[in-house]
Each structure stands twice: as structure tokens, then as C-alpha cells.
Design a protein around this motif. Structure first.
Motif, PDB file in Angstrom:
ATOM      1  N   UNK A  37      -0.079  13.018 -20.308  1.00 54.05           N
ATOM      2  CA  UNK A  37      -0.291  11.846 -19.444  1.00 54.05           C
ATOM      3  C   UNK A  37       0.016  12.201 -17.992  1.00 54.05           C
ATOM      4  N   UNK A  38       1.111  12.928 -17.764  1.00 59.56           N
ATOM      5  CA  UNK A  38       1.469  13.328 -16.393  1.00 59.56           C
ATOM      6  C   UNK A  38       0.371  14.196 -15.783  1.00 59.56           C
ATOM      7  N   UNK A  39      -0.176  15.117 -16.587  1.00 57.80           N
ATOM      8  CA  UNK A  39      -1.248  15.980 -16.090  1.00 57.80           C
ATOM      9  C   UNK A  39      -2.456  15.139 -15.680  1.00 57.80           C
ATOM     10  N   UNK A  40      -2.831  14.194 -16.515  1.00 58.25           N
ATOM     11  CA  UNK A  40      -3.972  13.329 -16.206  1.00 58.25           C
ATOM     12  C   UNK A  40      -3.708  12.536 -14.925  1.00 58.25           C
ATOM     13  N   UNK A  41      -2.508  11.970 -14.810  1.00 56.49           N
ATOM     14  CA  UNK A  41      -2.167  11.201 -13.609  1.00 56.49           C
ATOM     15  C   UNK A  41      -2.174  12.085 -12.366  1.00 56.49           C
ATOM     16  N   UNK A  42      -1.652  13.296 -12.490  1.00 55.87           N
ATOM     17  CA  UNK A  42      -1.666  14.209 -11.349  1.00 55.87           C
ATOM     18  C   UNK A  42      -3.094  14.521 -10.909  1.00 55.87           C
ATOM     19  N   UNK A  43      -3.993  14.666 -11.864  1.00 54.00           N
ATOM     20  CA  UNK A  43      -5.390  14.964 -11.541  1.00 54.00           C
ATOM     21  C   UNK A  43      -6.084  13.756 -10.904  1.00 54.00           C
ATOM     22  N   UNK A  44      -5.762  12.574 -11.368  1.00 52.48           N
ATOM     23  CA  UNK A  44      -6.424  11.355 -10.870  1.00 52.48           C
ATOM     24  C   UNK A  44      -6.146  11.126  -9.390  1.00 52.48           C
ATOM     25  N   UNK A  45      -4.903  11.297  -8.969  1.00 50.72           N
ATOM     26  CA  UNK A  45      -4.533  10.980  -7.593  1.00 50.72           C
ATOM     27  C   UNK A  45      -4.783  12.178  -6.676  1.00 50.72           C
ATOM     28  N   UNK A  46      -5.505  11.924  -5.594  1.00 48.17           N
ATOM     29  CA  UNK A  46      -5.922  12.991  -4.686  1.00 48.17           C
ATOM     30  C   UNK A  46      -4.736  13.797  -4.148  1.00 48.17           C
ATOM     31  N   UNK A  47      -3.634  13.118  -3.832  1.00 47.87           N
ATOM     32  CA  UNK A  47      -2.468  13.787  -3.250  1.00 47.87           C
ATOM     33  C   UNK A  47      -1.864  14.829  -4.194  1.00 47.87           C
ATOM     34  N   UNK A  48      -1.971  14.604  -5.502  1.00 54.56           N
ATOM     35  CA  UNK A  48      -1.369  15.514  -6.479  1.00 54.56           C
ATOM     36  C   UNK A  48      -2.407  16.262  -7.323  1.00 54.56           C
ATOM     37  N   UNK A  49      -3.672  16.094  -6.973  1.00 48.91           N
ATOM     38  CA  UNK A  49      -4.754  16.658  -7.795  1.00 48.91           C
ATOM     39  C   UNK A  49      -4.632  18.169  -7.982  1.00 48.91           C
ATOM     40  N   UNK A  50      -4.308  18.876  -6.931  1.00 51.35           N
ATOM     41  CA  UNK A  50      -4.210  20.332  -7.043  1.00 51.35           C
ATOM     42  C   UNK A  50      -3.114  20.732  -8.022  1.00 51.35           C
ATOM     43  N   UNK A 159       0.673  31.767 -13.097  1.00 52.86           N
ATOM     44  CA  UNK A 159      -0.749  32.152 -13.070  1.00 52.86           C
ATOM     45  C   UNK A 159      -1.634  30.942 -12.771  1.00 52.86           C
ATOM     46  N   UNK A 160      -1.370  29.821 -13.420  1.00 52.11           N
ATOM     47  CA  UNK A 160      -2.163  28.613 -13.183  1.00 52.11           C
ATOM     48  C   UNK A 160      -2.082  28.161 -11.739  1.00 52.11           C
ATOM     49  N   UNK A 161      -0.896  28.235 -11.163  1.00 52.08           N
ATOM     50  CA  UNK A 161      -0.703  27.864  -9.760  1.00 52.08           C
ATOM     51  C   UNK A 161      -1.570  28.734  -8.848  1.00 52.08           C
ATOM     52  N   UNK A 165      -4.990  27.898  -6.658  1.00 53.02           N
ATOM     53  CA  UNK A 165      -4.973  28.171  -5.219  1.00 53.02           C
ATOM     54  C   UNK A 165      -6.180  29.024  -4.816  1.00 53.02           C
ATOM     55  N   UNK A 166      -6.489  30.047  -5.609  1.00 50.82           N
ATOM     56  CA  UNK A 166      -7.642  30.903  -5.319  1.00 50.82           C
ATOM     57  C   UNK A 166      -8.950  30.119  -5.439  1.00 50.82           C
ATOM     58  N   UNK A 167      -9.063  29.284  -6.464  1.00 49.15           N
ATOM     59  CA  UNK A 167     -10.267  28.454  -6.620  1.00 49.15           C
ATOM     60  C   UNK A 167     -10.419  27.484  -5.456  1.00 49.15           C
ATOM     61  N   UNK A 168      -9.314  26.861  -5.059  1.00 49.99           N
ATOM     62  CA  UNK A 168      -9.342  25.920  -3.933  1.00 49.99           C
ATOM     63  C   UNK A 168      -9.801  26.639  -2.657  1.00 49.99           C
ATOM     64  N   UNK A 169      -9.248  27.812  -2.396  1.00 54.12           N
ATOM     65  CA  UNK A 169      -9.624  28.568  -1.200  1.00 54.12           C
ATOM     66  C   UNK A 169     -11.095  29.000  -1.264  1.00 54.12           C
TER      67      UNK A 169
END
Length: 184
Positions: A37-50, A159-161, A165-169
Motif C-alpha cells: 500500500x505504501x508503495x502504491x501511495x508513493x507512486x500516486x503522489x508526484x512528490x514521492x513518485x520517484x 540497486x532500485x534507487x 535515478x538512471x531511468x529518470x536522468x
């Protein structure tokens, strides 16, 4: 393996009580759904999406490696299947013991969150340690299952972090190039 049973029996003999029983059952039952649930919520909100995306990447990766590859390949039976005199206070698990999935879920989550939010991450690490201890207290994992779960969780969290970060860049650079090529 003898030291592992001695360790598990020591936990059981010295710390077993109704309060720890309930706390350990809570960690076994509720923490993974809470993480999802926390993962889903983090993804939903733009501020915590990454952070949510990094957690998704690391969680999917550790589940594939841990549950789908390592557990069946190593096929380590659970401690209660070897020491059948132990009276379980939870339902028996239906998969193998090594590595501890609950532990790597908890440590992956704690690591990803720590990489972005240090104070909250420290709290998550405390919860991850409690999760790891609960797996041994419940006699469903050996100490080495839990240690491996923690190591895998931390490694896959890092690794996920960095993958996120690499995908975002990469995506940001492509958008930047596309925007400037359009303006030329």
C-alpha cells in the motif's frame, strides 16, 4: 546448522510471551500488505513518485531473484519442519526458507526510503530489524535466512534507487533533447 537451532531455541526459551507473540504475528501478517500500500501511495503522489518507482523496481527484482530463483534452487526446509517438536503460533509457510522474503521486503523498503528520507528511513530500518527478529521468534526462519534477507534487501534497495535515478536522468535528457530539437 546446530548453532542456528540453538539460537532459535534460545529466543523461544528466553523471550516467549503473549505480547511478543502478538507483535511477531502482526509483523508476519500485516507488514507486507502495508509495504505494498505504501508503495502504491508513493507512486500516486508526484512528490514521492520517484521513491515509489525505486521501491517498485527493487521489490520486483528481489522477489524474482529471491522467491522465483533462490528459494526453489536452494530448497532449504523451514526450521519447524526439521524440529517438529516446536509448537507454531502461526500457520505453516508453503515455500522454502532461504532467504527470508519478509526480511528482504522490509530491508528493501527501508533502504529505498533511507536513500531519499534519512530520518524516516532510520525508523523503517528499526521496523525492518523487528521484522527480521520476528521471523526467528516465530521459528519460521533460520538466522542465516534472515541475514541473507537483510543483505539482499539492502542490496536490491540500493540497486532500485540507482536504477530509478538512471531511468529518470535518461528520460529527462530525452525530453530535454526533444524540446530543443523542436525549437530549432
Amino acid at each position: 546448522m546446530d548453532w542456528e537451532f540453538a539460537f532459535l531455541d534460545s529466543i523461544r526459551d528466553n523471550f516467549s510471551n503473549p505480547v511478543f507473540d502478538e507483535i511477531s504475528k502482526f509483523f508476519g501478517d500485516a507488514v507486507i500488505p502495508i509495504i505494498i500500500v505504501a508503495m502504491i501511495l508513493l507512486i500516486i503522489f508526484k512528490k514521492t513518485r520517484r521513491t515509489g518507482i525505486a521501491l517498485l523496481i527493487s521489490t520486483v527484482s528481489v522477489v524474482i531473484i529471491g522467491n522465483l530463483i533462490l528459494k526453489p534452487a536452494i530448497a532449504r526446509v523451514r526450521p519447524y519442519d526439521v524440529n517438529t517438536a516446536v509448537q507454531l503460533i502461526v500457520s505453516a509457510e508453503h515455500d522454502f526458507s532461504f532467504p527470508s522474503a519478509h526480511t528482504y521486503f522490509a530491508f528493501t523498503t527501508a533502504t529505498v526510503i533511507f536513500m531519499r528520507y534519512k530520518k524516516i528511513g532510520i525508523c523503517c530500518y528499526i521496523l525492518a530489524i523487528l521484522m527480521a527478529l520476528s521471523r526467528m521468534y516465530l521459528y519460521v526462519h533460520y538466522p542465516t535466512d534472515v541475514i541473507a534477507g537483510a543483505i539482499f534487501g539492502i542490496g536490491f534497495g540500493i540497486a532500485g534507487y540507482f536504477i530509478e535515478k538512471a531511468l529518470y536522468n535518461f528520460i529527462s535528457n530525452r525530453k530535454y533533447k526533444a524540446k530543443h530539437e523542436k525549437n530549432e
